[in-house]
Every structure is written in C-alpha cells, then in structure tokens.
Motif scaffolding. Structure first.
Motif, PDB file in Angstrom:
ATOM      1  N   LYS A 135      58.594  97.034  71.247  1.00 10.18           N
ATOM      2  CA  LYS A 135      58.545  95.680  70.697  1.00 10.18           C
ATOM      3  C   LYS A 135      59.009  94.700  71.767  1.00 10.18           C
ATOM      4  O   LYS A 135      60.116  94.802  72.302  1.00 10.18           O
ATOM      5  N   ASN A 136      58.149  93.710  72.057  1.00 11.88           N
ATOM      6  CA  ASN A 136      58.435  92.720  73.088  1.00 11.88           C
ATOM      7  C   ASN A 136      59.271  91.583  72.493  1.00 11.88           C
ATOM      8  O   ASN A 136      58.867  90.941  71.519  1.00 11.88           O
ATOM      9  N   LEU A 137      60.437  91.335  73.094  1.00 10.34           N
ATOM     10  CA  LEU A 137      61.318  90.284  72.599  1.00 10.34           C
ATOM     11  C   LEU A 137      60.921  88.896  73.089  1.00 10.34           C
ATOM     12  O   LEU A 137      61.304  87.891  72.478  1.00 10.34           O
ATOM     13  N   ASN A 138      60.170  88.818  74.178  1.00 11.73           N
ATOM     14  CA  ASN A 138      59.760  87.519  74.729  1.00 11.73           C
ATOM     15  C   ASN A 138      58.409  87.672  75.430  1.00 11.73           C
ATOM     16  O   ASN A 138      58.317  87.641  76.652  1.00 11.73           O
ATOM     17  N   PRO A 139      57.330  87.849  74.660  1.00 15.45           N
ATOM     18  CA  PRO A 139      56.024  88.128  75.286  1.00 15.45           C
ATOM     19  C   PRO A 139      55.421  86.894  75.951  1.00 15.45           C
ATOM     20  O   PRO A 139      55.626  85.764  75.510  1.00 15.45           O
ATOM     21  N   PHE A 140      54.682  87.130  77.040  1.00 16.41           N
ATOM     22  CA  PHE A 140      53.891  86.082  77.672  1.00 16.41           C
ATOM     23  C   PHE A 140      52.557  85.941  76.933  1.00 16.41           C
ATOM     24  O   PHE A 140      52.077  86.905  76.321  1.00 16.41           O
ATOM     25  N   ASN A 141      51.984  84.762  77.040  1.00 17.30           N
ATOM     26  CA  ASN A 141      50.642  84.541  76.500  1.00 17.30           C
ATOM     27  C   ASN A 141      49.612  84.662  77.617  1.00 17.30           C
ATOM     28  O   ASN A 141      49.861  84.285  78.758  1.00 17.30           O
ATOM     29  N   LEU A 142      48.465  85.141  77.267  1.00 18.84           N
ATOM     30  CA  LEU A 142      47.405  85.360  78.248  1.00 18.84           C
ATOM     31  C   LEU A 142      46.403  84.212  78.178  1.00 18.84           C
ATOM     32  O   LEU A 142      45.790  83.956  77.142  1.00 18.84           O
ATOM     33  N   TRP A 143      46.253  83.496  79.307  1.00 24.85           N
ATOM     34  CA  TRP A 143      45.259  82.419  79.364  1.00 24.85           C
ATOM     35  C   TRP A 143      43.862  83.018  79.363  1.00 24.85           C
ATOM     36  O   TRP A 143      43.611  84.029  80.014  1.00 24.85           O
ATOM     37  N   THR A 144      42.968  82.363  78.677  1.00 27.62           N
ATOM     38  CA  THR A 144      41.621  82.935  78.533  1.00 27.62           C
ATOM     39  C   THR A 144      40.619  82.364  79.531  1.00 27.62           C
ATOM     40  O   THR A 144      39.467  82.770  79.551  1.00 27.62           O
ATOM     41  N   GLU A 145      41.018  81.383  80.375  1.00 31.51           N
ATOM     42  CA  GLU A 145      40.104  80.914  81.401  1.00 31.51           C
ATOM     43  C   GLU A 145      39.719  82.076  82.305  1.00 31.51           C
ATOM     44  O   GLU A 145      40.548  82.932  82.628  1.00 31.51           O
ATOM     45  N   GLU A 146      38.510  82.098  82.726  1.00 28.68           N
ATOM     46  CA  GLU A 146      37.972  83.238  83.458  1.00 28.68           C
ATOM     47  C   GLU A 146      38.787  83.574  84.684  1.00 28.68           C
ATOM     48  O   GLU A 146      39.034  84.752  84.982  1.00 28.68           O
ATOM     49  N   TYR A 191      48.200  91.218  71.641  1.00 27.03           N
ATOM     50  CA  TYR A 191      48.659  90.165  72.544  1.00 27.03           C
ATOM     51  C   TYR A 191      48.133  88.815  72.072  1.00 27.03           C
ATOM     52  O   TYR A 191      47.208  88.722  71.254  1.00 27.03           O
ATOM     53  N   THR A 192      48.718  87.739  72.616  1.00 28.59           N
ATOM     54  CA  THR A 192      48.348  86.375  72.250  1.00 28.59           C
ATOM     55  C   THR A 192      47.625  85.705  73.414  1.00 28.59           C
ATOM     56  O   THR A 192      48.093  85.778  74.557  1.00 28.59           O
ATOM     57  N   THR A 193      46.503  85.076  73.108  1.00 29.88           N
ATOM     58  CA  THR A 193      45.786  84.296  74.130  1.00 29.88           C
ATOM     59  C   THR A 193      45.971  82.805  73.834  1.00 29.88           C
ATOM     60  O   THR A 193      46.193  82.406  72.685  1.00 29.88           O
ATOM     61  N   GLN A 194      45.937  82.042  74.875  1.00 28.78           N
ATOM     62  CA  GLN A 194      45.962  80.593  74.713  1.00 28.78           C
ATOM     63  C   GLN A 194      44.920  79.962  75.636  1.00 28.78           C
ATOM     64  O   GLN A 194      44.719  80.400  76.759  1.00 28.78           O
ATOM     65  N   LYS A 195      44.297  78.933  75.109  1.00 22.14           N
ATOM     66  CA  LYS A 195      43.221  78.264  75.842  1.00 22.14           C
ATOM     67  C   LYS A 195      43.566  76.780  75.976  1.00 22.14           C
ATOM     68  O   LYS A 195      43.908  76.108  75.009  1.00 22.14           O
ATOM     69  N   TYR A 196      43.471  76.284  77.203  1.00 21.69           N
ATOM     70  CA  TYR A 196      43.775  74.878  77.519  1.00 21.69           C
ATOM     71  C   TYR A 196      42.484  74.088  77.503  1.00 21.69           C
ATOM     72  O   TYR A 196      41.488  74.484  78.115  1.00 21.69           O
ATOM     73  N   GLN A 197      42.501  72.940  76.807  1.00 23.98           N
ATOM     74  CA  GLN A 197      41.300  72.094  76.715  1.00 23.98           C
ATOM     75  C   GLN A 197      41.693  70.626  76.955  1.00 23.98           C
ATOM     76  O   GLN A 197      42.570  70.086  76.290  1.00 23.98           O
ATOM     77  N   ASP A 198      41.021  69.998  77.929  1.00 24.66           N
ATOM     78  CA  ASP A 198      41.267  68.582  78.227  1.00 24.66           C
ATOM     79  C   ASP A 198      40.608  67.687  77.176  1.00 24.66           C
ATOM     80  O   ASP A 198      39.521  67.990  76.653  1.00 24.66           O
ATOM     81  N   LEU A 199      41.277  66.549  76.928  1.00 26.13           N
ATOM     82  CA  LEU A 199      40.747  65.538  76.009  1.00 26.13           C
ATOM     83  C   LEU A 199      40.645  64.188  76.718  1.00 26.13           C
ATOM     84  O   LEU A 199      41.346  63.940  77.703  1.00 26.13           O
ATOM     85  N   ASP A 200      39.808  63.327  76.206  1.00 23.57           N
ATOM     86  CA  ASP A 200      39.634  61.988  76.788  1.00 23.57           C
ATOM     87  C   ASP A 200      40.615  60.973  76.214  1.00 23.57           C
ATOM     88  O   ASP A 200      40.575  59.793  76.582  1.00 23.57           O
ATOM     89  N   GLN A 201      41.455  61.383  75.358  1.00 17.90           N
ATOM     90  CA  GLN A 201      42.427  60.496  74.739  1.00 17.90           C
ATOM     91  C   GLN A 201      43.702  61.286  74.461  1.00 17.90           C
ATOM     92  O   GLN A 201      43.739  62.491  74.607  1.00 17.90           O
ATOM     93  N   GLU A 202      44.708  60.595  74.061  1.00 24.33           N
ATOM     94  CA  GLU A 202      45.953  61.277  73.734  1.00 24.33           C
ATOM     95  C   GLU A 202      45.716  62.253  72.579  1.00 24.33           C
ATOM     96  O   GLU A 202      44.927  61.957  71.675  1.00 24.33           O
ATOM     97  N   PRO A 203      46.353  63.357  72.636  1.00 23.84           N
ATOM     98  CA  PRO A 203      47.401  63.792  73.585  1.00 23.84           C
ATOM     99  C   PRO A 203      46.871  64.315  74.902  1.00 23.84           C
ATOM    100  O   PRO A 203      47.581  65.001  75.631  1.00 23.84           O
ATOM    101  N   TRP A 204      45.565  64.033  75.255  1.00 26.69           N
ATOM    102  CA  TRP A 204      44.953  64.339  76.535  1.00 26.69           C
ATOM    103  C   TRP A 204      44.588  65.828  76.729  1.00 26.69           C
ATOM    104  O   TRP A 204      43.714  66.128  77.509  1.00 26.69           O
TER     105      TRP A 204
END
Length: 261
Positions: A135-146, A191-204
């Motif tokens: 059991k992981n007490l502080n797991p990292f997230n895996l970015w899904t960008e190629e 595991y957990t993945t996270q994906k970053y997406q840019d926006l043209d307005q806030e919160p950007w």
C-alpha cells in the motif's frame, strides 16, 4: 586276580581325581571367582553346579554378571558389555519450517510503501511460492501526455496506489543459514493519471485525474537470504521489471525481515 583288582581301583581313583579337577572357573564382574561343574555354554544365563550340591540342584547366573569363563579344557570366553550404538538424530530433508511472513523496510524507507509478503516452501525447499501486498502512502500521479509516458523511467512502487504480486522462486542451497533465490513474479495494481489542459481564460488550465487505471507486469526477483536463528530471517534483493504496461523501467530494492514458522 588281585593285581587286576588293584588296577581297577587305581584307574577309578585317578578318574575321580581328574573329575574333581576338571572344573570350569567363572570370574564375576564383582571380583568373585567360582569353580563350577556342568556349566552350560549358551544362552543369556548359564546353569552350573557347585561341589557338594545335592542331586537335582541347578544354579543359574546371568552373563551380565560374568566377566569371563575359563573352561576346564583351557579355553576362555570374555564377556564384554555391549554398549548401544549412539543414536545420531539427523535432520531429515524436508524437516524445516516452510512458512514466512515478512515486512519490507526498503519499501517504507525509499518508496513510501507498506509491503507485507508471504512465502511457502514446496517439497524439499528448492522451490517456493511467493505473494505480497503493498500500500502506497504517498503515490505519484502519472501524466498522460505522450512525452511523459514514453520517458517514464521511474519505478512502479512510487506510482501504484497499491500493488499485489504472486510468483514462484527457485532456491540455491538447502534450507539453512544462507540461501540465494531467483524467481518470476506477476504484479498488478492501480495508479492515477492526470492530464493537463490549457484554457483561453481563467483559471487558464485544468487538470483531469483518472484513478481507475490498472497496471500489469512481470518482474524478475533475486534475493540473498540470511537466517541467523530458527524463527527469523533477513533477505535483501533487487526486483527488475521485465514487462509492464504502462512501462516502468527502474528496478527497486528490497530489504525484508521475516518471521519463520
């Protein structure tokens, strides 16, 4: 005629003298010496007569009380106590403790995992079954960008929220103080993945997470084991990913203390 009778008397007297002298001698272990007649020569006890015994009297003595016998014909028999051969109790092959329950201290120290393992030795101890849960007490997230996924050189212990393993190990040397093992283990986890997406307005930008990702892989596990006492064992080793999806290329260490039962 008188001469003949004299000869008969002389022969009879000599026979009586010879008979009186033809005695067997028993030497007892307590130091006593007995002169006997009609001594038997076989068995665990010997029967005999003493001079002056009434007709029909038979005496017995155990050979355990006899040191030696000197027979009337000049031969001698020694009676030595036969000591039982010492019984050497060798530990039969297969007579060893087959179960072990371990805690991996390297997992806690380096990878923030609480990892428990169970091992069972088969047959003569040259093969064993292995299973573990971490059991992981502080797991990292895996970015899904190629670019992140393709270049992921980290190890699965830091990214999987939990993982379970099962496999078979082969051991060099018989069960004892020192052993070396190598085995193939199947590993699975989430595991957990996270994906970053840019926006043209806030919160950007926004970050989207997915926690329901499954990972499967195959590891080669090598270990050196030291068992200083009958009920306790230490082992240190290296787990090398042979295959995983997604890819985790880095190997990771194991330093485990196990209770043997």
């Amino acid at each position: 005629m008188r001469v003949n009778w004299c000869f008969v008397l002389i022969v009879s007297f000599c026979g009586t003298i010879l008979k009186a002298n033809a005695q067997d001698v028993i030497f007892k272990k307590n130091g006593e010496v007995i002169q006997v007649f009609n001594l038997t020569t076989t068995g665990k006890s010997r029967s005999y007569n003493l001079p002056g015994d009434a007709e029909g009297t038979v005496r017995f003595i155990s050979i355990n009380a006899i040191d030696s016998i000197l027979y009337a014909n000049g031969t001698k028999t020694d009676f030595q106590q036969i000591l039982p051969e010492p019984i050497i109790q060798e530990k039969e092959k297969g007579q060893f403790k087959r179960n072990s329950l371990g805690l991996d201290f390297a997992a806690i120290t380096f990878y923030k995992n609480i990892k428990l393992s169970y091992k069972y030795l088969l047959g003569d101890g040259t093969l064993g079954l292995y299973t573990s849960f971490s059991k992981n007490l502080n797991p990292f997230n895996l970015w899904t960008e190629e670019q992140y996924v393709a270049e992921n050189y980290s190890n699965l212990m830091r990214y999987l929220r939990w993982n379970g393993r099962a496999g078979v190990d082969a051991y060099i040397f018989d069960p004892g103080p020192f052993r070396i093992s190598g085995g193939v283990h199947w590993v699975t986890g989430k595991y957990t993945t996270q994906k970053y997406q840019d926006l043209d307005q806030e919160p950007w930008y926004i970050v989207t997470k997915n926690t329901n990702n499954s990972m499967n892989g195959i590891l080669f596990s090598s270990k050196f084991l030291w068992q200083p006492v009958d009920f306790f064992q230490f082992n240190t080793g290296l787990d090398i990913p042979l295959y995983s999806n997604p890819k985790f290329r880095s190997s990771f260490f194991e330093i485990e203390a196990s209770f043997i039962f």
